[in-house]
Design a protein around this motif. Structure first.
Motif, short mmCIF file in Angstrom:
data_model
loop_
_atom_site.label_atom_id
_atom_site.label_comp_id
_atom_site.label_asym_id
_atom_site.label_seq_id
_atom_site.Cartn_x
_atom_site.Cartn_y
_atom_site.Cartn_z
N THR A 196 -8.61 -7.83 -4.58
CA THR A 196 -9.64 -7.05 -5.27
C THR A 196 -10.72 -7.97 -5.82
N MET B 130 -3.05 -7.63 5.19
CA MET B 130 -2.31 -7.38 3.95
C MET B 130 -0.94 -8.07 3.93
N GLU C 249 -7.80 -13.64 4.51
CA GLU C 249 -8.08 -13.78 3.08
C GLU C 249 -6.81 -13.93 2.25
N ILE D 89 -16.47 -0.64 -5.63
CA ILE D 89 -15.76 -0.96 -4.38
C ILE D 89 -14.62 -0.01 -4.09
N GLY E 191 0.82 -1.21 0.00
CA GLY E 191 0.00 0.00 0.00
C GLY E 191 0.84 1.25 0.00
N SER F 154 -11.23 1.44 -3.22
CA SER F 154 -10.10 0.77 -2.57
C SER F 154 -10.61 -0.47 -1.84
N PHE F 155 -9.97 -1.61 -2.10
CA PHE F 155 -10.44 -2.85 -1.49
C PHE F 155 -10.09 -2.89 -0.01
N GLN F 156 -10.86 -3.67 0.72
CA GLN F 156 -10.61 -3.92 2.13
C GLN F 156 -10.38 -5.41 2.32
N ALA F 157 -9.25 -5.80 2.87
CA ALA F 157 -8.97 -7.21 3.10
C ALA F 157 -9.45 -7.62 4.49
N GLN F 158 -10.08 -8.78 4.54
CA GLN F 158 -10.50 -9.35 5.81
C GLN F 158 -9.42 -10.27 6.35
N GLU G 96 -2.75 -7.65 -4.57
CA GLU G 96 -3.73 -6.65 -4.97
C GLU G 96 -4.80 -7.24 -5.88
N ASN H 6 -12.98 -9.03 -3.10
CA ASN H 6 -13.91 -7.95 -2.74
C ASN H 6 -15.04 -7.81 -3.76
#
Length: 312
Positions: free
Chosen positions: A131, A109, A265, A256, A92, A258-262, A127, A134
């Motif tokens: 993505t 991340m 994942e 969406i 990032g 900017s993606f958000q990672a859980q 990335e 998401n």
């Protein structure tokens, strides 16, 4: 250290591999010796300033956000990682990835690289893979639904095709002649040649009532309204870019951004790539010294999958 650097907002042919200070990890960061890094479309916009309104860059800019390598140093608060751990990371805004060293923060991340997954393929995952996760999460296709993936041979698209196929959906993928068999191998049930046909008209020939879901990885703005014509009334269109809230018909639009990672994942993606459940496509590979050429080729050529730079 050496790094691929843009000194300011510049044309793509003005990035160079040059000396740059080695980053020092903060209390909650790890320093990674990079073995491979991949490029994403946002990297190109950060170089030229094409995304500066939403994503302003600090200069000099070290290019890249996806890295795989080995942890060499950890901050004082880091307990989950140690020097010597093989990892993959989305860095990032913390540090550029096309460099001998980069930094990442423990969390969703950053993941350990499992045995069976080399650094080349690991660098191609973060990335694009996250993505795609998401995008599928946003529209949740099911086994009785149909999905069109526009941009199916790009870094995100290749994962999106596989994820949609995995839930049992009927998948239609945009393609060219040379990519048809490859996409069918990923799980596409049908392909549409975007060079020779009107994609929407051909999709409506295959599915006259329209599709349940369109994942558009290519178009933005009003271009998405055109793609939405392939969606049935009450269906969904999702994009990582931005477009009109009202697509002019009964179609739900989801952007969406900017993606958000859980948590977990990225670990899951790495595990599936390591054991063969997830295919990772390296379309072009460049040695570190040729990283500037990698940037230019990524911007100008049709490359299936990811562009990866290997770093000694």
């Amino acid at each position: 250290m050496k790094a691929l650097v843009a000194p300011d907002y510049v044309p793509l042919d003005q990035v160079t591999v040059t000396d740059h200070p080695t980053p020092t990890p903060g209390p909650d960061q790890v320093l990674i010796k990079v073995e491979a890094a991949s490029l994403n479309p946002l990297d190109l916009m950060l170089i030229t300033g094409g995304a500066k309104e939403n994503f302003p860059a600090e200069h000099p800019l070290v290019v890249g956000m996806d890295a795989a390598g080995t942890v060499v140093e950890v901050g004082e608060n880091v307990t989950l990682y140690s020097a010597g751990d093989p990892v993959l990371a989305f860095t990032g805004g913390s540090a550029g990835a096309v460099a001998e060293y980069t930094m990442a923060s423990p969390g969703p991340m950053l993941a350990r690289r499992p045995g069976g997954l080399d650094s080349l393929h690991a660098a191609a995952i973060p990335e694009s893979g996250l993505t795609a996760v998401n995008l599928l999460r946003a529209v949740r296709p099911t086994a009785d639904e149909s999905v069109l993936v526009v941009g199916a041979t790009g870094g995100i698209g290749i994962f999106a095709v596989q994820f949609a196929h995995a839930v049992g959906a009927r998948v239609i993928a945009t393609s060219t002649d040379e990519d048809v068999e490859y996409l069918r191998g990923l799980g596409a049930d049908d392909t549409v040649d975007y060079k020779r046909t009107d994609v929407v008209e051909e999709v409506l020939r295959l599915a006259p009532d329209g599709l349940d879901v369109v994942i558009d990885l290519v178009n933005s703005g009003e271009g998405l309204a055109s793609t939405a014509r392939a969606v049935r009334p009450g269906g969904r269109l999702v994009s990582p870019l931005y477009g009109p809230a009202d697509l002019g018909r009964d179609v739900e639009s989801v952007y969406i951004g900017s993606f958000q990672a859980q948590p977990g994942e990225l670990d899951d993606l790495a595990a599936r790539a390591a054991d063969g459940r997830l295919r990772v496509e390296i379309g072009a590979r460049y040695p570190f010294a040729n990283a500037p050429q990698a940037v230019k080729d990524f911007a100008t050529k049709h490359i299936r999958g990811k562009v990866v730079v290997t770093i000694p």
